[in-house]
Motif scaffolding. Sequence first.
Motif, PDB file in Angstrom:
ATOM      1  N   SER A  85       7.574   1.505   5.783  1.00 29.62           N
ATOM      2  CA  SER A  85       9.016   1.375   5.926  1.00 29.62           C
ATOM      3  C   SER A  85       9.678   2.732   5.665  1.00 29.62           C
ATOM      4  O   SER A  85       9.139   3.572   4.942  1.00 29.62           O
ATOM      5  N   SER A  86      10.855   2.924   6.206  1.00 29.21           N
ATOM      6  CA  SER A  86      11.624   4.137   5.903  1.00 29.21           C
ATOM      7  C   SER A  86      12.469   3.939   4.643  1.00 29.21           C
ATOM      8  O   SER A  86      13.065   4.881   4.144  1.00 29.21           O
ATOM      9  N   ASN A  87      12.485   2.726   4.121  1.00 34.93           N
ATOM     10  CA  ASN A  87      13.238   2.399   2.917  1.00 34.93           C
ATOM     11  C   ASN A  87      12.350   2.632   1.688  1.00 34.93           C
ATOM     12  O   ASN A  87      11.336   1.959   1.527  1.00 34.93           O
ATOM     13  N   PRO A  88      12.717   3.571   0.791  1.00 31.14           N
ATOM     14  CA  PRO A  88      11.883   3.874  -0.376  1.00 31.14           C
ATOM     15  C   PRO A  88      11.624   2.656  -1.273  1.00 31.14           C
ATOM     16  O   PRO A  88      10.538   2.533  -1.840  1.00 31.14           O
ATOM     17  N   ASP A  89      12.600   1.758  -1.405  1.00 35.88           N
ATOM     18  CA  ASP A  89      12.388   0.562  -2.231  1.00 35.88           C
ATOM     19  C   ASP A  89      11.295  -0.328  -1.647  1.00 35.88           C
ATOM     20  O   ASP A  89      10.475  -0.890  -2.373  1.00 35.88           O
ATOM     21  N   LYS A  90      11.265  -0.458  -0.324  1.00 35.96           N
ATOM     22  CA  LYS A  90      10.226  -1.260   0.329  1.00 35.96           C
ATOM     23  C   LYS A  90       8.861  -0.593   0.210  1.00 35.96           C
ATOM     24  O   LYS A  90       7.842  -1.265   0.062  1.00 35.96           O
ATOM     25  N   VAL A  91       8.832   0.732   0.264  1.00 33.17           N
ATOM     26  CA  VAL A  91       7.572   1.458   0.099  1.00 33.17           C
ATOM     27  C   VAL A  91       7.041   1.225  -1.313  1.00 33.17           C
ATOM     28  O   VAL A  91       5.853   0.945  -1.496  1.00 33.17           O
ATOM     29  N   ASP A  92       7.915   1.327  -2.317  1.00 32.96           N
ATOM     30  CA  ASP A  92       7.506   1.083  -3.702  1.00 32.96           C
ATOM     31  C   ASP A  92       6.940  -0.321  -3.872  1.00 32.96           C
ATOM     32  O   ASP A  92       5.910  -0.517  -4.517  1.00 32.96           O
ATOM     33  N   LYS A  93       7.625  -1.291  -3.281  1.00 30.70           N
ATOM     34  CA  LYS A  93       7.171  -2.684  -3.377  1.00 30.70           C
ATOM     35  C   LYS A  93       5.813  -2.851  -2.703  1.00 30.70           C
ATOM     36  O   LYS A  93       4.930  -3.524  -3.228  1.00 30.70           O
ATOM     37  N   ALA A  94       5.622  -2.222  -1.545  1.00 28.98           N
ATOM     38  CA  ALA A  94       4.347  -2.321  -0.826  1.00 28.98           C
ATOM     39  C   ALA A  94       3.215  -1.686  -1.629  1.00 28.98           C
ATOM     40  O   ALA A  94       2.111  -2.243  -1.689  1.00 28.98           O
ATOM     41  N   VAL A  95       3.466  -0.530  -2.251  1.00 29.90           N
ATOM     42  CA  VAL A  95       2.450   0.122  -3.082  1.00 29.90           C
ATOM     43  C   VAL A  95       2.087  -0.773  -4.255  1.00 29.90           C
ATOM     44  O   VAL A  95       0.904  -0.993  -4.554  1.00 29.90           O
ATOM     45  N   ASP A  96       3.092  -1.319  -4.921  1.00 28.87           N
ATOM     46  CA  ASP A  96       2.845  -2.200  -6.066  1.00 28.87           C
ATOM     47  C   ASP A  96       2.040  -3.429  -5.636  1.00 28.87           C
ATOM     48  O   ASP A  96       1.061  -3.799  -6.293  1.00 28.87           O
ATOM     49  N   GLN A  97       2.435  -4.067  -4.542  1.00 30.99           N
ATOM     50  CA  GLN A  97       1.712  -5.243  -4.050  1.00 30.99           C
ATOM     51  C   GLN A  97       0.274  -4.889  -3.681  1.00 30.99           C
ATOM     52  O   GLN A  97      -0.652  -5.638  -4.004  1.00 30.99           O
ATOM     53  N   ALA A  98       0.088  -3.776  -3.013  1.00 32.25           N
ATOM     54  CA  ALA A  98      -1.250  -3.386  -2.573  1.00 32.25           C
ATOM     55  C   ALA A  98      -2.185  -3.171  -3.755  1.00 32.25           C
ATOM     56  O   ALA A  98      -3.290  -3.713  -3.789  1.00 32.25           O
ATOM     57  N   VAL A  99      -1.744  -2.384  -4.726  1.00 32.50           N
ATOM     58  CA  VAL A  99      -2.601  -2.086  -5.875  1.00 32.50           C
ATOM     59  C   VAL A  99      -2.835  -3.347  -6.712  1.00 32.50           C
ATOM     60  O   VAL A  99      -3.959  -3.611  -7.152  1.00 32.50           O
ATOM     61  N   THR A 100      -1.798  -4.150  -6.908  1.00 34.02           N
ATOM     62  CA  THR A 100      -1.949  -5.391  -7.669  1.00 34.02           C
ATOM     63  C   THR A 100      -2.966  -6.316  -7.006  1.00 34.02           C
ATOM     64  O   THR A 100      -3.837  -6.887  -7.673  1.00 34.02           O
ATOM     65  N   ARG A 101      -2.874  -6.463  -5.686  1.00 39.32           N
ATOM     66  CA  ARG A 101      -3.812  -7.329  -4.976  1.00 39.32           C
ATOM     67  C   ARG A 101      -5.229  -6.765  -4.991  1.00 39.32           C
ATOM     68  O   ARG A 101      -6.199  -7.514  -5.051  1.00 39.32           O
ATOM     69  N   MET A 102      -5.366  -5.438  -4.946  1.00 38.40           N
ATOM     70  CA  MET A 102      -6.703  -4.839  -5.018  1.00 38.40           C
ATOM     71  C   MET A 102      -7.394  -5.194  -6.325  1.00 38.40           C
ATOM     72  O   MET A 102      -8.583  -5.494  -6.347  1.00 38.40           O
ATOM     73  N   PHE A 103      -6.627  -5.146  -7.405  1.00 38.68           N
ATOM     74  CA  PHE A 103      -7.219  -5.333  -8.730  1.00 38.68           C
ATOM     75  C   PHE A 103      -7.153  -6.784  -9.222  1.00 38.68           C
ATOM     76  O   PHE A 103      -7.554  -7.073 -10.339  1.00 38.68           O
ATOM     77  N   ALA A 104      -6.679  -7.696  -8.393  1.00 36.85           N
ATOM     78  CA  ALA A 104      -6.550  -9.098  -8.816  1.00 36.85           C
ATOM     79  C   ALA A 104      -7.888  -9.704  -9.218  1.00 36.85           C
ATOM     80  O   ALA A 104      -7.963 -10.475 -10.178  1.00 36.85           O
ATOM     81  N   LYS A 105      -8.945  -9.365  -8.489  1.00 40.41           N
ATOM     82  CA  LYS A 105     -10.274  -9.907  -8.804  1.00 40.41           C
ATOM     83  C   LYS A 105     -11.237  -8.793  -9.202  1.00 40.41           C
ATOM     84  O   LYS A 105     -12.429  -8.842  -8.906  1.00 40.41           O
ATOM     85  N   PHE A 106     -10.698  -7.797  -9.868  1.00 38.75           N
ATOM     86  CA  PHE A 106     -11.513  -6.660 -10.292  1.00 38.75           C
ATOM     87  C   PHE A 106     -12.565  -7.132 -11.287  1.00 38.75           C
ATOM     88  O   PHE A 106     -12.270  -7.880 -12.209  1.00 38.75           O
ATOM     89  N   PRO A 107     -13.824  -6.717 -11.097  1.00 34.18           N
ATOM     90  CA  PRO A 107     -14.897  -7.183 -12.005  1.00 34.18           C
ATOM     91  C   PRO A 107     -14.699  -6.656 -13.419  1.00 34.18           C
ATOM     92  O   PRO A 107     -14.185  -5.566 -13.619  1.00 34.18           O
ATOM     93  N   GLN A 108     -15.134  -7.462 -14.381  1.00 33.39           N
ATOM     94  CA  GLN A 108     -15.005  -7.048 -15.795  1.00 33.39           C
ATOM     95  C   GLN A 108     -16.322  -7.100 -16.485  1.00 33.39           C
ATOM     96  O   GLN A 108     -17.207  -7.759 -16.167  1.00 33.39           O
TER      97      GLN A 108
END
Length: 174
Positions: A151-174
């Motif tokens: 997106s060209s909207n910085p707030d949407k970019v921030d939200k997308a980055v947060d969602q992406a990283v959160t979803r990546m680590f949702a099932k991170f092995p421990q």
Amino acid sequence: MKGLLLLALLVPVAASAAPKVTVDRDPAANFSAYKTYYWALKPQGGSPLVDQRIVDNVDAQLRAKGWTLAEQGDVAVAAHVSTSQKQTLDTFYTGTPMGGWGWRGWGGMGMGMGTATTSVHNYEVGTLVIDMFDAKTQKAVWRGTATETVSSNPDKVDKAVDQAVTRMFAKFPQ
């Protein structure tokens, strides 16, 4: 006209979709032995603010898993960001649906000719890849990948980055 209205309704739905995330790991890696990590390669090339937000999000996710940032840790983390230009073609047809040769298979000339209008829509797709390597063996142990329309909207970019990283680590092995 109906086609434009339908497009206007679909674009916000597509723009609000979550990033496509995939995760892979080495099943032989003993994640319970990892307690520290370090940044071997931080993201580069994009906006420095977005790059820093990626690092901050990954750091927060790993802290939440009980890992500690160290100068030389158990795991080396490398993040890569890339973008590519994509395009879609939208074609809208006007006129009677009975145009052209024949009518319901009976032959003869049709009832009229329609027209087609094609619009080209360019957009940018961003990909974030986070790799983790065992610092002792230098073997890859984990990879997360996220892809999303930028997106060209910085707030949407921030939200997308947060969602992406959160979803990546949702099932991170421990």
